[in-house]
Scaffold this motif. Structure first.
Motif, mmCIF file in Angstrom:
data_model
loop_
_atom_site.group_PDB
_atom_site.id
_atom_site.type_symbol
_atom_site.label_atom_id
_atom_site.label_comp_id
_atom_site.label_asym_id
_atom_site.label_seq_id
_atom_site.Cartn_x
_atom_site.Cartn_y
_atom_site.Cartn_z
ATOM 1 N N PRO A 1 3.229 -3.542 0.718
ATOM 2 C CA PRO A 1 2.116 -5.259 0.409
ATOM 3 C C PRO A 1 1.476 -5.704 1.364
ATOM 4 O O PRO A 1 2.651 -6.150 2.916
ATOM 5 N N THR A 2 0.347 -6.078 1.351
ATOM 6 C CA THR A 2 -0.382 -6.894 2.287
ATOM 7 C C THR A 2 -1.186 -7.469 1.608
ATOM 8 O O THR A 2 -1.203 -8.311 0.841
ATOM 9 N N GLY A 3 -1.961 -9.107 2.298
ATOM 10 C CA GLY A 3 -2.781 -9.985 2.102
ATOM 11 C C GLY A 3 -4.103 -8.575 1.433
ATOM 12 O O GLY A 3 -4.254 -7.338 1.491
ATOM 13 N N ARG A 4 -4.753 -9.718 1.220
ATOM 14 C CA ARG A 4 -5.849 -8.960 0.747
ATOM 15 C C ARG A 4 -6.919 -8.759 2.038
ATOM 16 O O ARG A 4 -7.305 -9.290 2.811
ATOM 17 N N GLY A 5 -8.187 -7.444 1.778
ATOM 18 C CA GLY A 5 -8.972 -7.546 2.572
ATOM 19 C C GLY A 5 -8.496 -5.788 3.546
ATOM 20 O O GLY A 5 -7.135 -5.529 3.565
ATOM 21 N N PHE A 6 -9.541 -4.531 3.588
ATOM 22 C CA PHE A 6 -9.575 -2.920 4.240
ATOM 23 C C PHE A 6 -8.905 -3.428 4.766
ATOM 24 O O PHE A 6 -8.345 -2.292 5.246
ATOM 25 N N ALA A 7 -9.042 -4.277 6.121
ATOM 26 C CA ALA A 7 -9.143 -3.708 7.328
ATOM 27 C C ALA A 7 -7.670 -3.982 8.642
ATOM 28 O O ALA A 7 -7.433 -4.734 8.694
ATOM 29 N N ILE A 8 -7.120 -4.827 7.082
ATOM 30 C CA ILE A 8 -5.709 -5.748 7.526
ATOM 31 C C ILE A 8 -5.041 -4.873 8.015
ATOM 32 O O ILE A 8 -4.488 -3.722 7.820
ATOM 33 N N ASN A 9 -3.722 -5.452 8.484
ATOM 34 C CA ASN A 9 -2.621 -4.524 9.239
ATOM 35 C C ASN A 9 -1.290 -5.267 8.620
ATOM 36 O O ASN A 9 -1.245 -5.996 7.789
ATOM 37 N N GLY A 10 -0.005 -4.168 7.845
ATOM 38 C CA GLY A 10 0.615 -4.454 6.873
ATOM 39 C C GLY A 10 1.738 -4.730 8.615
ATOM 40 O O GLY A 10 2.031 -3.561 9.206
ATOM 41 N N ASP A 11 3.076 -5.221 7.920
ATOM 42 C CA ASP A 11 4.259 -5.674 8.615
ATOM 43 C C ASP A 11 5.563 -5.000 7.837
ATOM 44 O O ASP A 11 6.946 -4.894 8.701
ATOM 45 N N LYS A 12 5.134 -4.238 6.547
ATOM 46 C CA LYS A 12 6.487 -4.350 5.672
ATOM 47 C C LYS A 12 5.952 -2.832 5.095
ATOM 48 O O LYS A 12 5.734 -2.360 3.821
ATOM 49 N N PRO A 13 6.025 -2.149 5.983
ATOM 50 C CA PRO A 13 6.065 -0.411 5.279
ATOM 51 C C PRO A 13 6.701 -0.264 3.862
ATOM 52 O O PRO A 13 7.882 -0.261 4.014
ATOM 53 N N THR A 14 5.761 0.910 3.430
ATOM 54 C CA THR A 14 7.117 1.513 1.826
ATOM 55 C C THR A 14 7.309 2.775 2.408
ATOM 56 O O THR A 14 6.165 3.496 2.589
ATOM 57 N N LEU A 15 8.687 2.908 2.627
ATOM 58 C CA LEU A 15 8.883 4.850 2.570
ATOM 59 C C LEU A 15 10.168 4.915 1.651
ATOM 60 O O LEU A 15 10.835 4.494 0.710
#
Length: 268
Positions: A91-105
């Motif tokens: 889950p991330t904020g909006r925006g295509f280039a945004i990075n996430g810090d809570k990947p789903t595995l």
């Protein structure tokens, strides 16, 4: 079926509405054959996943993943199973280039009935083309809409779709790499042809000398398929499957038993 997600086994999967995998197909996966609780070609699958994650900017913790795989595989309950590993940006904020810090595995383990594997497959050429420069063509991402659309296009007249690239050369099918056997030469589209370089494909390429064959990696014209001694397709679950016809025209059916025997050595 066993499903592990973000540190725990789950009966029902609940996803954040901002999950990038769900909303944008922003993720990658690997599908791995399991025999008697052992994941086949695991190191190669994880190495490919690590390369893909790095190229796409996804957080990948192999140590954590291997620990999770151990927890899943000890639940193995069938002689033959399929293991799927899915990693998204989370889950991330909006925006295509945004990075996430809570990947789903997420890891799932399901029975896989080998008796239902086809002895051969019929292909039909799709109008959909593989773009060699597109990440979706050479990385194993969860963005599979091209393959889904191609499979639906040929459904009812073939078992799988043959995909050409934007130059009109042979690329792959929706789920497999393509090989041609001609005399003592194996021919397969080279990496720049809009293909996903498969694990079974790599095993075969590494073993051509032992198989008494030579190897050509190059662009393949679709007309070459009609003159080959055999055409076959490969993936990690089905291994090597002969192609019986393409667009309703019979293919050469030279036996490929030695190629399957070579692949199956890793399964014993």
């Amino acid at each position: 079926m066993s499903v592990w997600c973000n540190g725990a086994f789950v009966d029902h999967l609940t996803l954040d509405l901002a999950e990038r995998g769900l909303m944008l197909g922003d993720g990658i996966f690997e599908t791995i054959a399991v025999r008697e609780g052992r994941a086949i070609w695991l190191d190669a699958h994880l190495a490919r996943m690590a390369r893909t994650a790095d190229a796409l900017g996804l957080a990948f913790d192999e140590h954590k993943l291997r620990g999770a795989l151990f927890s899943v595989l000890i639940k193995s309950a069938a002689p033959s199973e399929v293991l799927r590993i899915t990693l998204t940006r989370g889950p991330t904020g909006r925006g295509f280039a945004i990075n996430g810090d809570k990947p789903t595995l997420m890891i799932s383990l399901n029975p896989f009935d080998l008796s239902k594997l086809p002895a051969s497959v019929r292909l039909a050429t799709s109008t959909i083309r593989r773009n060699p420069s597109a990440p979706s063509s050479h990385f194993k991402t969860i963005s599979y809409i091209d393959g889904i659309a191609a499979a639906r296009e040929v459904a009812g007249r073939a078992d799988d779709a043959l995909l050409l690239n934007t130059e009109g050369h042979v690329a792959c099918t929706t789920i497999a790499n393509v090989f041609l056997l001609k005399d003592a030469t194996l021919i397969t589209p080279s990496d720049g042809q809009g293909i996903l370089p498969g694990i079974a494909r790599a095993v075969i390429m590494a073993g051509v000398a032992e198989l008494g064959l030579s190897l050509e990696l190059r662009p393949v014209q679709s007309a070459e398929l009609a003159t080959a001694d055999a055409v076959f397709v490969t993936n990690s679950l089905r291994l090597a499957t002969p192609v019986s016809s393409i667009d309703g025209k019979a293919c050469g059916m030279r036996a490929i038993d030695d190629i399957n025997a070579f692949l199956e050595r890793d399964f014993s």
